[in-house]
Design a protein around this motif. Structure first.
Motif, PDB file in Angstrom:
ATOM      1  N   LYS A 134      20.697  35.778  36.884  1.00 18.01           N
ATOM      2  CA  LYS A 134      21.996  35.163  37.136  1.00 18.01           C
ATOM      3  C   LYS A 134      23.073  35.806  36.261  1.00 18.01           C
ATOM      4  CE  LYS A 134      20.361  30.634  38.676  1.00 18.01           C
ATOM      5  NZ  LYS A 134      20.311  29.163  38.396  1.00 18.01           N
ATOM      6  N   GLU A 135      22.687  36.090  35.011  1.00 21.52           N
ATOM      7  CA  GLU A 135      23.639  36.731  34.102  1.00 21.52           C
ATOM      8  C   GLU A 135      24.010  38.117  34.599  1.00 21.52           C
ATOM      9  OE1 GLU A 135      24.007  38.050  29.389  1.00 21.52           O
ATOM     10  OE2 GLU A 135      22.270  36.911  30.087  1.00 21.52           O
ATOM     11  N   LEU A 136      23.001  38.862  35.055  1.00 20.19           N
ATOM     12  CA  LEU A 136      23.266  40.202  35.580  1.00 20.19           C
ATOM     13  C   LEU A 136      24.107  40.137  36.843  1.00 20.19           C
ATOM     14  CD1 LEU A 136      19.771  41.894  35.044  1.00 20.19           C
ATOM     15  CD2 LEU A 136      21.880  42.347  33.780  1.00 20.19           C
ATOM     16  N   GLU A 137      23.825  39.129  37.673  1.00 19.98           N
ATOM     17  CA  GLU A 137      24.614  38.969  38.900  1.00 19.98           C
ATOM     18  C   GLU A 137      26.065  38.670  38.558  1.00 19.98           C
ATOM     19  OE1 GLU A 137      24.755  36.187  42.930  1.00 19.98           O
ATOM     20  OE2 GLU A 137      23.014  36.108  41.606  1.00 19.98           O
ATOM     21  N   THR A 138      26.249  37.783  37.548  1.00 19.07           N
ATOM     22  CA  THR A 138      27.604  37.474  37.118  1.00 19.07           C
ATOM     23  C   THR A 138      28.304  38.728  36.597  1.00 19.07           C
ATOM     24  OG1 THR A 138      27.004  35.206  36.546  1.00 19.07           O
ATOM     25  CG2 THR A 138      28.996  36.091  35.529  1.00 19.07           C
ATOM     26  N   LEU A 139      27.580  39.504  35.792  1.00 12.98           N
ATOM     27  CA  LEU A 139      28.154  40.733  35.245  1.00 12.98           C
ATOM     28  C   LEU A 139      28.494  41.732  36.337  1.00 12.98           C
ATOM     29  CD1 LEU A 139      25.910  41.239  32.076  1.00 12.98           C
ATOM     30  CD2 LEU A 139      28.310  40.550  32.136  1.00 12.98           C
ATOM     31  N   SER A 140      27.703  41.748  37.410  1.00 13.46           N
ATOM     32  CA  SER A 140      27.948  42.705  38.493  1.00 13.46           C
ATOM     33  C   SER A 140      29.224  42.391  39.237  1.00 13.46           C
ATOM     34  CB  SER A 140      26.764  42.720  39.458  1.00 13.46           C
ATOM     35  OG  SER A 140      26.714  41.546  40.243  1.00 13.46           O
ATOM     36  N   PHE A 141      29.749  41.168  39.085  1.00 10.55           N
ATOM     37  CA  PHE A 141      31.005  40.790  39.733  1.00 10.55           C
ATOM     38  C   PHE A 141      32.161  40.766  38.736  1.00 10.55           C
ATOM     39  CE2 PHE A 141      28.039  38.851  42.851  1.00 10.55           C
ATOM     40  CZ  PHE A 141      28.543  39.453  43.994  1.00 10.55           C
ATOM     41  N   ARG A 142      31.935  41.269  37.525  1.00 10.58           N
ATOM     42  CA  ARG A 142      32.969  41.296  36.501  1.00 10.58           C
ATOM     43  C   ARG A 142      33.330  42.727  36.135  1.00 10.58           C
ATOM     44  NH1 ARG A 142      36.018  36.863  35.861  1.00 10.58           N
ATOM     45  NH2 ARG A 142      34.746  35.139  36.640  1.00 10.58           N
ATOM     46  N   ASP A 143      34.592  42.938  35.908  1.00  8.27           N
ATOM     47  CA  ASP A 143      35.042  44.238  35.441  1.00  8.27           C
ATOM     48  C   ASP A 143      34.656  44.392  33.977  1.00  8.27           C
ATOM     49  OD1 ASP A 143      36.625  46.710  35.466  1.00  8.27           O
ATOM     50  OD2 ASP A 143      37.976  45.582  34.155  1.00  8.27           O
ATOM     51  N   GLY A 144      33.955  45.471  33.675  1.00  6.28           N
ATOM     52  CA  GLY A 144      33.417  45.652  32.333  1.00  6.28           C
ATOM     53  C   GLY A 144      34.474  45.788  31.262  1.00  6.28           C
ATOM     54  N   LEU A 145      35.650  46.298  31.599  1.00  8.87           N
ATOM     55  CA  LEU A 145      36.690  46.513  30.594  1.00  8.87           C
ATOM     56  C   LEU A 145      37.528  45.262  30.357  1.00  8.87           C
ATOM     57  CD1 LEU A 145      38.345  48.366  28.730  1.00  8.87           C
ATOM     58  CD2 LEU A 145      39.739  48.970  30.739  1.00  8.87           C
ATOM     59  N   THR A 146      38.050  44.682  31.418  1.00 10.14           N
ATOM     60  CA  THR A 146      39.014  43.592  31.273  1.00 10.14           C
ATOM     61  C   THR A 146      38.370  42.214  31.292  1.00 10.14           C
ATOM     62  OG1 THR A 146      39.396  43.441  33.660  1.00 10.14           O
ATOM     63  CG2 THR A 146      40.759  45.002  32.405  1.00 10.14           C
ATOM     64  N   GLY A 147      37.166  42.097  31.834  1.00  7.94           N
ATOM     65  CA  GLY A 147      36.493  40.807  31.916  1.00  7.94           C
ATOM     66  C   GLY A 147      36.871  39.965  33.118  1.00  7.94           C
ATOM     67  N   VAL A 148      37.860  40.398  33.898  1.00  6.26           N
ATOM     68  CA  VAL A 148      38.214  39.650  35.111  1.00  6.26           C
ATOM     69  C   VAL A 148      37.301  40.103  36.247  1.00  6.26           C
ATOM     70  CG1 VAL A 148      40.595  39.395  34.340  1.00  6.26           C
ATOM     71  CG2 VAL A 148      39.987  41.303  35.856  1.00  6.26           C
ATOM     72  N   ALA A 149      37.415  39.442  37.389  1.00 12.98           N
ATOM     73  CA  ALA A 149      36.594  39.810  38.540  1.00 12.98           C
ATOM     74  C   ALA A 149      36.874  41.255  38.949  1.00 12.98           C
ATOM     75  CB  ALA A 149      36.870  38.865  39.703  1.00 12.98           C
ATOM     76  N   ASN A 150      35.876  41.876  39.596  1.00 12.93           N
ATOM     77  CA  ASN A 150      36.023  43.279  39.980  1.00 12.93           C
ATOM     78  C   ASN A 150      36.221  43.445  41.487  1.00 12.93           C
ATOM     79  OD1 ASN A 150      33.472  42.865  41.049  1.00 12.93           O
ATOM     80  ND2 ASN A 150      32.406  44.096  39.524  1.00 12.93           N
ATOM     81  N   ARG A 151      36.272  44.696  41.917  1.00 11.06           N
ATOM     82  CA  ARG A 151      36.509  45.018  43.327  1.00 11.06           C
ATOM     83  C   ARG A 151      35.420  44.416  44.221  1.00 11.06           C
ATOM     84  NH1 ARG A 151      38.192  49.553  46.433  1.00 11.06           N
ATOM     85  NH2 ARG A 151      37.725  49.075  48.625  1.00 11.06           N
ATOM     86  N   ARG A 152      34.206  44.443  43.774  1.00 12.13           N
ATOM     87  CA  ARG A 152      33.103  43.894  44.564  1.00 12.13           C
ATOM     88  C   ARG A 152      33.310  42.405  44.820  1.00 12.13           C
ATOM     89  NH1 ARG A 152      26.779  43.577  42.533  1.00 12.13           N
ATOM     90  NH2 ARG A 152      25.904  42.702  44.449  1.00 12.13           N
ATOM     91  N   MET A 153      33.717  41.675  43.779  1.00 16.09           N
ATOM     92  CA  MET A 153      33.970  40.250  43.931  1.00 16.09           C
ATOM     93  C   MET A 153      35.173  40.016  44.834  1.00 16.09           C
ATOM     94  SD  MET A 153      32.724  37.350  43.120  1.00 16.09           S
ATOM     95  CE  MET A 153      33.091  35.617  42.850  1.00 16.09           C
ATOM     96  N   PHE A 154      36.201  40.838  44.692  1.00 12.43           N
ATOM     97  CA  PHE A 154      37.374  40.700  45.561  1.00 12.43           C
ATOM     98  C   PHE A 154      36.991  40.835  47.029  1.00 12.43           C
ATOM     99  CE2 PHE A 154      40.311  43.210  48.169  1.00 12.43           C
ATOM    100  CZ  PHE A 154      41.285  42.240  48.391  1.00 12.43           C
ATOM    101  N   ASP A 155      36.197  41.845  47.348  1.00  8.96           N
ATOM    102  CA  ASP A 155      35.791  42.051  48.740  1.00  8.96           C
ATOM    103  C   ASP A 155      35.123  40.801  49.305  1.00  8.96           C
ATOM    104  OD1 ASP A 155      36.759  44.627  48.721  1.00  8.96           O
ATOM    105  OD2 ASP A 155      34.823  45.553  48.274  1.00  8.96           O
ATOM    106  N   ALA A 156      34.255  40.179  48.495  1.00 10.79           N
ATOM    107  CA  ALA A 156      33.542  38.987  48.956  1.00 10.79           C
ATOM    108  C   ALA A 156      34.493  37.805  49.120  1.00 10.79           C
ATOM    109  CB  ALA A 156      32.421  38.643  47.976  1.00 10.79           C
ATOM    110  N   VAL A 157      35.389  37.599  48.147  1.00 12.47           N
ATOM    111  CA  VAL A 157      36.309  36.456  48.188  1.00 12.47           C
ATOM    112  C   VAL A 157      37.323  36.620  49.310  1.00 12.47           C
ATOM    113  CG1 VAL A 157      38.172  35.298  46.932  1.00 12.47           C
ATOM    114  CG2 VAL A 157      36.026  35.851  45.771  1.00 12.47           C
TER     115      VAL A 157
END
Length: 311
Positions: A134-157
């Motif tokens: 679950k932690e890895l899944e959460t990290l996969s949807f987070r931008d590593g630099l800024t900590g906000v959601a990433n492009r992958r999460m945006f596509d899904a939302v």
């Protein structure tokens, strides 16, 4: 060669697995290994009938496990069941019951024999693995630099909110924004300062007074995106302008910015009530064109579009 029954019993009682046997007609234990006391604290002679087994089970597991085991046993099917067993001190231990159904010469169920295994450590490892996944899944949807959601999460939302807007008939708004003269910022201040700049912008905009169902993400590079469900054109314009002012209020020095010495952003925004023939990619491209127009018109501004849904 015949082996004395006492030998069998000694072998059974020397294993960590706990052997047991239940008479089907009486639903009473005819045998349970003494190891049960070491594991659960209940003496072997306290296990009288299936009620003791059921009552010494976690309430959240009881109905599921009892109903499953009874049904499988009635059908003469061997089976396994995992559950939490109550210990005499009030704690719980994970148990796996492996059950064999014995039939008589007429094919009727005669007894149940099986083994209880302590699988607590295995369950703990599984839970730790699930938590890690679950932690890895959460990290996969987070931008590593800024900590906000990433492009992958945006596509899904964006896909989810687009479908929801089509079904509800509510407006959906999108804001794309880009940091002005960011290449020049990196050239002057270096990439470490550039990364810090991205973090400050992301933190400022992620807390832009959004409603709980609004969404903000880093789209890529120095570009960010906001998805605003159930948001009309007027509210989308206000949100975009609020973001522009928030970044200016950070007063991030940018000596190479044209016309100003502080960092600014350009924004493209749009609102649509999507119909069945509308496509999210087309709408996104339209808003992206408005972002480009904001850049061409001098930056540090919002350019808006009203997208009209096709009938």
């Amino acid at each position: 060669m015949e082996v004395d029954s006492n030998v069998y019993q000694t072998l059974l009682e020397s294993t960590k697995a706990i052997p047991w046997k239940i008479d089907w007609k009486s639903m009473r234990f005819s045998y349970i290994g003494p190891q049960i006391q070491d594991l659960l604290g209940w003496s072997a002679d306290s296990w009288i009938g299936v009620e003791d087994w059921a009552n010494r089970m976690h309430p959240d597991d009881r109905d599921r496990v009892v109903n499953f085991c009874v049904a499988q046993s009635q059908n003469g099917v061997d089976h396994e069941a995992d559950y939490r067993a109550l210990t005499s001190n009030g704690s719980y231990v994970w148990i796996r019951d492996v059950v064999h159904v014995k039939r008589n010469g007429s094919g009727e169920v005669e007894s149940l024999v099986g083994f209880m295994f302590d699988i607590t450590e295995r369950k703990q490892n599984e839970e730790q693995l699930l938590a890690l996944q679950k932690e890895l899944e959460t990290l996969s949807f987070r931008d590593g630099l800024t900590g906000v959601a990433n492009r992958r999460m945006f596509d899904a939302v964006f896909s989810k909110e687009w479908t929801a807007a089509q079904h509800s008939g509510e407006p959906l708004s999108l804001v794309l924004l880009d940091i002005d003269f960011f290449k020049q910022y990196n050239d002057r201040y270096g990439h470490i300062r550039g990364d810090d700049c991205l973090k400050r912008v992301a933190q400022a905009l992620d807390g832009a007074g959004k409603r709980p169902h609004d969404f903000f993400a880093r789209y890529g590079g120095e570009e960010f995106v906001m998805v605003l469900p159930q948001t009309d054109a007027a509210a989308a314009r206000q949100m975009a302008e609020r973001c522009r002012i928030l970044v200016l209020s950070e007063r991030i020095a940018h000596e190479d910015a044209v016309g100003s010495k502080v960092l600014s952003i350009s924004l493209g925004a749009g609102t649509i009530t999507p119909g069945s023939s509308d496509a999210p990619d087309t709408f996104f491209h339209l808003v992206d064109q408005r972002l480009y127009a904001a850049k061409m018109q001098g930056r540090n501004r919002v350019v808006f579009t009203d997208a009209v849904a096709q009938p």
